[in-house]
Design a protein around this motif. Structure first.
Motif, mmCIF file in Angstrom:
data_model
loop_
_atom_site.group_PDB
_atom_site.id
_atom_site.type_symbol
_atom_site.label_atom_id
_atom_site.label_comp_id
_atom_site.label_asym_id
_atom_site.label_seq_id
_atom_site.Cartn_x
_atom_site.Cartn_y
_atom_site.Cartn_z
ATOM 1 N N CYS A 455 0.859 -1.192 0.000
ATOM 2 C CA CYS A 455 0.000 0.000 0.000
ATOM 3 C C CYS A 455 0.895 1.242 0.000
ATOM 4 O O CYS A 455 1.752 1.398 0.888
ATOM 5 N N ASN A 457 0.166 4.215 0.619
ATOM 6 C CA ASN A 457 -0.188 5.188 1.657
ATOM 7 C C ASN A 457 0.568 4.935 2.966
ATOM 8 O O ASN A 457 0.869 5.868 3.702
ATOM 9 N N CYS A 458 0.858 3.632 3.259
ATOM 10 C CA CYS A 458 1.516 3.330 4.548
ATOM 11 C C CYS A 458 2.838 2.592 4.352
ATOM 12 O O CYS A 458 3.291 1.866 5.225
ATOM 13 N N ARG A 488 2.637 -0.739 6.744
ATOM 14 C CA ARG A 488 2.290 -0.739 8.175
ATOM 15 C C ARG A 488 0.832 -1.131 8.412
ATOM 16 O O ARG A 488 0.471 -1.695 9.433
ATOM 17 N N CYS A 490 -3.162 0.631 7.071
ATOM 18 C CA CYS A 490 -3.904 1.876 7.272
ATOM 19 C C CYS A 490 -5.337 1.676 6.748
ATOM 20 O O CYS A 490 -5.676 0.609 6.252
ATOM 21 N N GLU A 491 -6.148 2.717 6.857
ATOM 22 C CA GLU A 491 -7.550 2.597 6.433
ATOM 23 C C GLU A 491 -7.659 2.330 4.930
ATOM 24 O O GLU A 491 -8.557 1.641 4.471
ATOM 25 N N PHE A 495 -5.963 -2.083 6.686
ATOM 26 C CA PHE A 495 -4.957 -2.493 7.670
ATOM 27 C C PHE A 495 -4.260 -3.812 7.310
ATOM 28 O O PHE A 495 -3.827 -4.548 8.185
#
Length: 561
Positions: A455, A457-458, A488, A490-491, A495
Motif C-alpha cells: 500500500c 499510503n503506509c 504498516r 492503514c484505512e 490495515f
C-alpha cells in the motif's frame, strides 16, 4: 428497482408501447443493466427525465443530491444498519417528518418499515441511485459494526423456518425473496465490490455461518451472520443465479449478471453440498475493473516487446503457464485484444467465457454434452481462423490438435498449469507429445505469478535481517544501498499493508539451442539452466526487481517463487 415495474410505469405514461416494454425488459435481463441505463441507452429519456417520471408516478419530488452536504445530526437520524439495509438516505427534516431519498422508491414497504422503526413520518424523495449509493458509502460505509446493525435489523424483521425441518420449497422461496434477505445479499455483494474482492465465500458450519472475501489473493472474514440465516441467504443467491433451490445434494453452477455500485458485474456461482448445508462461492468478474491492455500489466520492457512481436507471427504456439489464479487468462485476453483487428479472425474456446470481447468469437466448453476443448478445436479449424485461443491444454488430444493447428498456419494461444516456464515443455512431453512436434511448433512460454503490492499510503522502509536475505539467496553486501519496504497497515488498505496486485514473469524464448535440447528430450532442470545461460530472467529475479523498486515485500516473493 424491479425492471418490469419500471417499464410498466413508462407504458402507463405513454412513453413506450407494450412491445417496446417487452423488448427492453429482455435487453435489461440479457445485459444485466438497470432499467434506467437501458432506457437512457435507447434514447427514450435522459437520466433526469427517468427519475422525474418515477417521482411523478408515486406523487413524490425528484431531487439532485450531487452537492448535498448533510449535517451530522441529520445523518444520525437513521442508524447505519437501517440506512444500509433499506438503502435510504436522510436529506432533510420538517417538524416530525423525515425526508428520505430511497434507492428503490417504488417499494412502498420501505417507507412503512422506516416509519415503524424510527417512529417518524417519512416523506419519500426520488434521486439517482448512484448518488444515494455514494452518500451511503461516504457516511455509513466506514462505520464499525455497520453490518452488525444490519444483521440486528435483519433478525428483527424476518422469522426463519428451522433448517433442520422438512424441506418446503414454497416457504424456502418465500424466505429467499423476503425483502430483508434480498437487501442483505445485495449488501454483501456491494461490500465485496467496494473492497475489490475477487471471490465471495458463503460457508455453513455446524454452529456458525461464515462469509469471507478474497482480496488480492488473501481471504478476509466479514461479520458472521446468525447460523439460521444460512439457508435463506444461500437460497437467495441460488434464485439470483437461476439454480434449483430444491436440489441441495448435487453441485450446481450458475451465473448472476448485476449492476453493483453503478458497474456491470458478472458473478460465477458454484454450490457444493457439505455436511452442514451448501457452501457457495461467487467468483466476481468486474468488467469495469479489468483493463485488458498489455501495457498496464507491468511486464519488464523486454518481455512486453517479445510478446508484441510473438503475437503478430503467422503461426506457432504461445503458452502462458502458472498455477490457478496467477492471471494467465487476463494476460491472454490482453494479447488477443492487441491483435483483435478487422483483418484477423480470432476464435477462443474457454471454460467458461470470463469476459466478452467485441469482435472475437468465444465458445464456452461444455463437458457434460461432450463439447470438450479437443472437439471445439477441431471445429475451429473448419472456421477459417487466423488466431485461436484454447483456454487450457488438459490432455494429449487437445495438445496434438493445437500443435497441428500451429503447424498448418495458425497462431495458437493456450495455458498450462506448471510451476515455471521450462516446465511447460516437459509437461507436454509427459502428456505424450513428440519432442520434434513441440520444438517445431512452440514459439515461447511465459511463466507468471500474481503478488500483492505494498500500500503506497503506509509504505515504510526497514532493514531485513540476514536470515531473510539468506532465504532470498542474496547476501547483505550484494544489496548495497537498495531500500526494502513493508506496509504498516492503514484505512486505505483495510490495515493489511497491501493494496492491489502485480505480475512477475519469466519468459522462455524457444531459440535454436533450446529446440535442439527439446529434440534430445532434455530434463526440465537442464532446459532451465540453459535458458538462464541464454539470458532468461527467472520468476525469483523478477520478484527481486519488484522488491528493489519498492512495489512488494520479501515475504510475497518468497511465498510465490
Amino acid at each position: 428497482m424491479n425492471a418490469k415495474q419500471v417499464f410498466d410505469i413508462f407504458q402507463e405514461q405513454g412513453l413506450i408501447d407494450q412491445e417496446q416494454g417487452d423488448d427492453l425488459l429482455a435487453i435489461s435481463g440479457d445485459t444485466g443493466k438497470s432499467a434506467c441505463e437501458t432506457l437512457v441507452d435507447h434514447g427514450i429519456v435522459t437520466e433526469d427525465q427517468f427519475y422525474q417520471v418515477l417521482a411523478d408516478s408515486i406523487g413524490a419530488d425528484a431531487v439532485d443530491l450531487s452537492s448535498l452536504e448533510p449535517a451530522p445530526d441529520l445523518v444520525r437520524s437513521i442508524p447505519g444498519g437501517l440506512a444500509l439495509l433499506h438503502r435510504a438516505f436522510p436529506i432533510g427534516q420538517s417538524g416530525s417528518t423525515l425526508q428520505v431519498a430511497l434507492a428503490d422508491p417504488l417499494n412502498l414497504q420501505t417507507s412503512e418499515d422506516l416509519r415503524f422503526a424510527l417512529g417518524k413520518e417519512i416523506q419519500v424523495f426520488v434521486a439517482p441511485e448512484r448518488q444515494i449509493e455514494e452518500l451511503l458509502r461516504k457516511h455509513y460505509g466506514g462505520q464499525e459494526g455497520g453490518l452488525d446493525e444490519v444483521l440486528a435489523q435483519l433478525g428483527s424483521e424476518i422469522e426463519i423456518t428451522s433448517p433442520d425441518g422438512p424441506l418446503d420449497v414454497a416457504s424456502l422461496e418465500a424466505e429467499a425473496n423476503a425483502t430483508p434477505i434480498i437487501r442483505y445479499v445485495d449488501l454483501i455483494l456491494h461490500q465485496a465490490i467496494q473492497d475489490r474482492a475477487s471471490d465471495v465465500h458463503l460457508e455453513p458450519f455446524e454452529q456458525e455461518f461464515k462469509i469471507r472475501y478474497r482480496v488480492d489473493g488473501a481471504l478476509y472474514e466479514m461479520s458472521p451472520p446468525p447460523r439460521h440465516l444460512a439457508l435463506p441467504v444461500i437460497s437467495r443467491v441460488k434464485v439470483m443465479a437461476n439454480l434449483n433451490i430444491a436440489e441441495r445434494r448435487l453441485p450446481q453452477d450458475g451465473r448472476i449478471q448485476k449492476v453493483i455500485n453503478g458497474k456491470p458485474v458478472d458473478l460465477r456461482v458454484s454450490t457444493l453440498p457439505t455436511q452442514f448445508g451448501e457452501s457457495v462461492v461467487m467468483r466476481v468478474l468486474d468488467r469495469s475493473a479489468v483493463n485488458l491492455d498489455l501495457k498496464i500489466l507491468g511486464m519488464p520492457p523486454q518481455i512486453y516487446n517479445y510478446i508484441l512481436e510473438t503475437i503478430q507471427k503467422p503461426n506457432g504456439i504461445f503458452i502462458v503457464t502458472g498455477p490457478t489464479g496467477s492471471g494467465k487468462t487476463t494476460t491472454l485476453y490482453a494479447a488477443l485484444n492487441e491483435i483483435n483487428t478487422v483483418d484477423s479472425k480470432v476464435l477462443t474456446a474457454e471454460d467458461p467465457v470470463e469476459y466478452d470481447i467485441e469482435g472475437i468469437i468465444q465458445v464456452p466448453v461444455n463437458d457434460s454434452i461432450g463439447l470438450n476443448f479437443a472437439r471445439v478445436l477441431r471445429a475451429f479449424l473448419r472456421q477459417d481462423p487466423d488466431r485461436i485461443m484454447v483456454g487450457e491444454t488438459r490432455d494429449i488430444e487437445t495438445a496434438q490438435i493445437a500443435i497441428q493447428a500451429a503447424l498448418t498456419g495458425h497462431l495458437v494461444f493456450t495455458t498450462l498449469h506448471t510451476n515455471d516456464a521450462p516446465g511447460a515443455v516437459t509437461r507436454l512431453m509427459d502428456m505424450g507429445v513428440e519432442p520434434f512436434l513441440i520444438s517445431a511448433a512452440l514459439e515461447g512460454v511465459l511463466g507468471q505469478r500474481l503478488i500483492r503490492k505494498i500500500c503506497q499510503n503506509c509504505r515504510t522502509p526497514y532493514e531485513p535481517s540476514e536470515t531473510v536475505l539468506g532465504q532470498l539467496g542474496i547476501s547483505p553486501h550484494e544489496i548495497g544501498d537498495k531500500n526494502f519496504y513493508f506496509g504498516r497497515g492503514c484505512e486505505v488498505c483495510n490495515f493489511t499493508g497491501y493494496k492491489g496486485r502485480k505480475g512477475i514473469y519469466e519468459l522462455l524464448h524457444i531459440s535454436d539451442p533450446i529446440r535442439e535440447m527439446i529434440n534430445e528430450r532434455a530434463p526440465g532442470v537442464v532446459l532451465k539452466q540453459k535458458a538462464i545461460e541464454l539470458g532468461m530472467t527467472t520468476l525469483r529475479e523478477d520478484g527481486l526487481r519488484s522488491i528493489y523498486e519498492g512495489e512488494t515485500t520479501i515475504e510475497e516473493v518468497l511465498k510465490y517463487t
